[in-house]
Enzyme design. Sequence first.
Site, PDB file in Angstrom:
ATOM      1  N   TYR A  98      15.102  -5.962 -16.275  1.00  0.00           N
ATOM      2  CA  TYR A  98      15.519  -4.853 -17.143  1.00  0.00           C
ATOM      3  C   TYR A  98      14.493  -4.622 -18.248  1.00  0.00           C
ATOM      4  O   TYR A  98      14.314  -3.490 -18.711  1.00  0.00           O
ATOM      5  CB  TYR A  98      16.893  -5.127 -17.739  1.00  0.00           C
ATOM      6  CG  TYR A  98      18.013  -4.913 -16.750  1.00  0.00           C
ATOM      7  CD1 TYR A  98      18.576  -3.658 -16.566  1.00  0.00           C
ATOM      8  CD2 TYR A  98      18.508  -5.970 -15.987  1.00  0.00           C
ATOM      9  CE1 TYR A  98      19.596  -3.449 -15.648  1.00  0.00           C
ATOM     10  CE2 TYR A  98      19.524  -5.781 -15.078  1.00  0.00           C
ATOM     11  CZ  TYR A  98      20.062  -4.522 -14.909  1.00  0.00           C
ATOM     12  OH  TYR A  98      21.068  -4.320 -14.001  1.00  0.00           O
ATOM     13  N   GLU A 140      26.628  -8.359 -13.317  1.00  0.00           N
ATOM     14  CA  GLU A 140      25.889  -8.967 -12.202  1.00  0.00           C
ATOM     15  C   GLU A 140      25.956 -10.490 -12.251  1.00  0.00           C
ATOM     16  O   GLU A 140      26.075 -11.145 -11.204  1.00  0.00           O
ATOM     17  CB  GLU A 140      24.441  -8.468 -12.220  1.00  0.00           C
ATOM     18  CG  GLU A 140      24.344  -7.000 -11.812  1.00  0.00           C
ATOM     19  CD  GLU A 140      23.128  -6.276 -12.378  1.00  0.00           C
ATOM     20  OE1 GLU A 140      22.159  -6.963 -12.780  1.00  0.00           O
ATOM     21  OE2 GLU A 140      23.145  -5.032 -12.427  1.00  0.00           O
TER      22      GLU A 140
END
Length: 397
Positions: A98, A140
């Site tokens: 990310y 996640e």
Amino acid sequence: MLSPASTETVRATLPAVRGAIGEITPLFYDRMFAAHPELSRDLFNRGNQANGSQRRALAGSIAAFATALVEHPETRPDSLLARIAHKHASVGITADQYGIVHRYLFEAIAEVLGGTVTPEVAAAWDEVYWLMANALIAIERRLYEEAGVANGDPWRTCRVVARLQETEDVVTFLVAPVDGGAIPAARPGQYVSVQVQLPDGARQIRQYSLSGRPDRALQFSVRRAAGEPAGEVSHHLHDHVHPGDRLLVSAPFGDVVLEDGDGPVLLASAGIGGTPMIGMLAHLAATGATRRVIVVHGDRDPLSHAFRADLDQLVRKVPDASAHVWYEHPATDWPAHRTGLVDLTGVPIPADTTAYLCGPLPFLRSVRAQLLTAGLHPSAVHYEVFGPDLWLGHDGS
């Protein structure tokens, strides 16, 4: 959620960002892949990059998330986040990635929008990004834990134990872990990711719905996709993978799953979208379901209809089930009202039905509209798509 100051800044700049995102996303991906070619080679779907669908999906998800933050500040858009998180977990996305996306995305935003991106604007959109990213990272992490796999490593080496030719262009594979371990638990409607090494060395990943529930294997089905590189993985599986071969297969993931209950359920699909629906129907038959089940399917012609015989057999096993099939080009005598595209006008659908849809986007839009007209609430209509979700943020998603 979003701070008050950032909310106003995002609200004011959202039209400009949304309008420019078609320029932002190509620049972002080109620069990120130039700096990190391994992401393009081994993680991102090259076919979806080539046809632009991945870029449109990213743009849609960011815009939908930002819109939700400013229009419904007290409610997190969990349905949108869950859809993305399941796809991410199925390919092994990790938290550090990310940061990579953030760098190149914000460089692209600054370049495209230029002086519009003041420090205040940059800070507000930075807040949007990390609200979304951190929420996805948390979801996640939980998905990895629930699947019993290491964070970012959903893969198991499996052996192909059977291969079944369903139609000319659809093959079903049954796989089991080579170490003899337990078959991963799966819910009806979920999918697995499959990673293959292609001739150029790339390790490309695709998702395939579980199309049945054998006792000692995972079962998924693959349609030979047209075009290059869109069909490179399906062509490889069709042409080169046979019983005894090994495949890297992920744990099952997917947020569109058949929920338990006694209320009526509708399973609607078109083409290869029938794979998760036949998996759901197999579960209903195996568990002795007595609820009303309405199965709707549209296909090009009978020879293209994968699982045609399975559909007939499974419907007979569920006491209150019925099947309604449309063919665009029937090969034999076929009722006129079932020729062409799916039309639910003559299908009785109780108002308390929960619907599950899978197929091309035009099919999803058409059937969802018909179901809403029939009286179903948007929250009762769930959909699954193959590839990037270009419908994120719509009611009922």
